[in-house]
Design an enzyme around this catalytic site. Structure first.
Site, PDB file in Angstrom:
ATOM      1  N   ASP A  11       0.810  -1.294   0.206  1.00 41.60           N
ATOM      2  CA  ASP A  11      -0.068   0.195   0.068  1.00 41.60           C
ATOM      3  C   ASP A  11       0.988   1.484  -0.069  1.00 41.60           C
ATOM      4  OD1 ASP A  11      -2.571   1.814   0.317  1.00 41.60           O
ATOM      5  OD2 ASP A  11      -1.408   1.514   2.308  1.00 41.60           O
ATOM      6  N   SER A  12       0.377   2.204  -0.416  1.00 36.75           N
ATOM      7  CA  SER A  12       1.451   3.361  -0.103  1.00 36.75           C
ATOM      8  C   SER A  12       1.322   3.631   1.610  1.00 36.75           C
ATOM      9  CB  SER A  12       0.127   4.662  -0.369  1.00 36.75           C
ATOM     10  OG  SER A  12      -0.923   4.875   0.151  1.00 36.75           O
ATOM     11  N   CYS A  74      -4.497  -1.742  -1.722  1.00 34.25           N
ATOM     12  CA  CYS A  74      -4.949  -0.110  -1.960  1.00 34.25           C
ATOM     13  C   CYS A  74      -5.566   0.403  -3.247  1.00 34.25           C
ATOM     14  CB  CYS A  74      -3.762   0.743  -2.874  1.00 34.25           C
ATOM     15  SG  CYS A  74      -2.812   2.603  -3.150  1.00 34.25           S
ATOM     16  N   GLU A 153      -2.034   8.148   8.898  1.00 38.27           N
ATOM     17  CA  GLU A 153      -0.612   7.907   8.712  1.00 38.27           C
ATOM     18  C   GLU A 153       0.332   8.538  10.002  1.00 38.27           C
ATOM     19  OE1 GLU A 153       1.736   5.888   7.049  1.00 38.27           O
ATOM     20  OE2 GLU A 153      -0.161   5.318   5.286  1.00 38.27           O
ATOM     21  N   CYS A 185     -11.108   3.751  -0.003  1.00 34.29           N
ATOM     22  CA  CYS A 185      -9.946   3.412   0.042  1.00 34.29           C
ATOM     23  C   CYS A 185      -9.712   3.255   1.837  1.00 34.29           C
ATOM     24  CB  CYS A 185      -9.431   4.752   0.469  1.00 34.29           C
ATOM     25  SG  CYS A 185      -7.507   5.731   1.523  1.00 34.29           S
ATOM     26  N   HIS A 187      -7.359   2.910   3.705  1.00 36.38           N
ATOM     27  CA  HIS A 187      -7.133   3.672   5.104  1.00 36.38           C
ATOM     28  C   HIS A 187      -8.045   4.053   6.078  1.00 36.38           C
ATOM     29  CE1 HIS A 187      -2.872   5.169   3.023  1.00 36.38           C
ATOM     30  NE2 HIS A 187      -2.219   5.155   4.602  1.00 36.38           N
TER      31      HIS A 187
HETATM   32  N1  DGL Z   1      -4.884   3.387   0.914  1.00 37.30           N
HETATM   33  C1  DGL Z   1      -4.832   3.674  -0.370  1.00 37.30           C
HETATM   34  C2  DGL Z   1      -6.030   3.457  -1.189  1.00 37.30           C
HETATM   35  O1  DGL Z   1      -6.970   2.390  -0.848  1.00 37.30           O
HETATM   36  C3  DGL Z   1      -3.993   4.937  -0.790  1.00 37.30           C
HETATM   37  C4  DGL Z   1      -4.519   6.307  -0.235  1.00 37.30           C
HETATM   38  C5  DGL Z   1      -3.458   7.040  -0.806  1.00 37.30           C
HETATM   39  O2  DGL Z   1      -2.039   7.183  -0.120  1.00 37.30           O
HETATM   40  O3  DGL Z   1      -3.933   8.154  -1.221  1.00 37.30           O
HETATM   41  O4  DGL Z   1      -6.501   4.046  -2.315  1.00 37.30           O
END
Ligand code: DGL
Length: 283
Positions: A11-12, A74, A153, A185, A187
């Protein structure tokens, strides 16, 4: 392909831990290598080319470390890079994520659902295709969210800063009569408590964590890659950033997560063994 190899997950940043925790309950026997690209987080405001480049480098690292399959934990990288990854690494199964539009369409009574996702996911053709193909006349309000990934984060999962960030995103959905909210997302599940409190108990809030873990099991099975070990597999955590600060937040999000190790992918890509293969060792 070795069916005892680890599953690569990336993931990011730490959002993919919301996928990892579902994988741990469904695929406990599997070893996992998790890569958090914290040095390049957030992906949601980056170009398609950058996201493809990072995803490719990370996938190469994971494959060099023995990954038998890769879960793109992600939504943004799945939307921007999964076809590129499949073309680049044709022998490795890639499992991607998509916002849970299909289950939301089944749940809605008002005929209106909301999808909260990163700007890149909202602008992508994959989400547009998903809506055109599966919305069946249901109105889908997509909202490009900024700021939420950064809060997660930073380990800020509740309180005034989260509510202030959610207000401009959720108010328009609620005013429009949305009665299901999709977290598009990985996150956002870490903000679920605040999101649910904000929208109220009549509005279900759904994500894709269980779906991707289930899909991963199916794909491993289809490819003869399900591990047959008895007992729990190991998890190794890597980040492209300095490990210490990331480690603290990772533990907050998933208390039993192992210690992070800093592994820049640039180093990995340039570290080649004498036979020309890329060689990577991590402690
Ligand atoms: N967690 C990621 C997603 O599901 C990326 C969020 C990001 O880095 O902008 O899109």
């Amino acid at each position: 392909m070795n069916d005892q190899g680890p599953i690569g997950v990336f993931d990011s940043g730490l959002g993919g831990l919301s996928v990892l925790r579902e994988m741990r309950s469904l695929l406990l026997a599997e070893d996992v290598l998790y890569y958090a690209d914290n040095a390049y987080c957030p992906y949601g405001i980056r170009s398609r080319e950058e996201i493809q480049d990072r995803s490719e480098r990370i996938s190469r690292l994971l494959i060099d470390l023995g990954a038998k399959a890769i879960v793109v934990a992600c939504n943004t990288a799945s939307a921007m890079a999964i076809e590129h990854l499949r073309a680049e690494f044709p022998r490795i199964p890639f499992i991607g994520l998509e916002p849970a539009v299909k289950p939301a369409v089944k749940l809605t009574r008002s005929g209106r659902i909301g999808v909260l996702a990163t700007p890149r996911t909202v602008a992508g053709e994959r989400l547009r295709w998903l809506i055109e193909t599966h919305a069946n006349g249901i109105e889908v309000r997509t909202v490009a969210a900024t700021g939420l990934v950064e809060l997660v984060e930073a380990g800020t999962l509740s309180g005034p800063a989260v509510i202030e960030a959610l207000r401009p995103l959720l108010d328009p959905m609620l005013e429009a009569g949305v009665d299901v909210v999709v977290l598009g997302c990985t996150h956002y599940p870490f903000l679920r408590a605040e999101i649910e409190a904000y929208v109220g108990e009549r509005v279900p809030v759904i994500d894709s964590g269980v779906a991707i873990a289930t899909r991963t099991r199916v794909v491993l099975g289809q490819n003869g890659l399900l591990g047959d070990r008895v007992g729990a597999g190991s998890v190794r955590m890597m980040t492209s950033a300095e490990a210490g600060p990331v480690d603290g937040v990772a533990r907050l999000l998933m208390p039993d997560v192992p210690t992070m190790v800093s592994v820049p992918v640039e180093d990995a890509a340039s570290a080649r063994t004498s036979d020309g293969r890329r060689g990577v060792t991590i402690s």
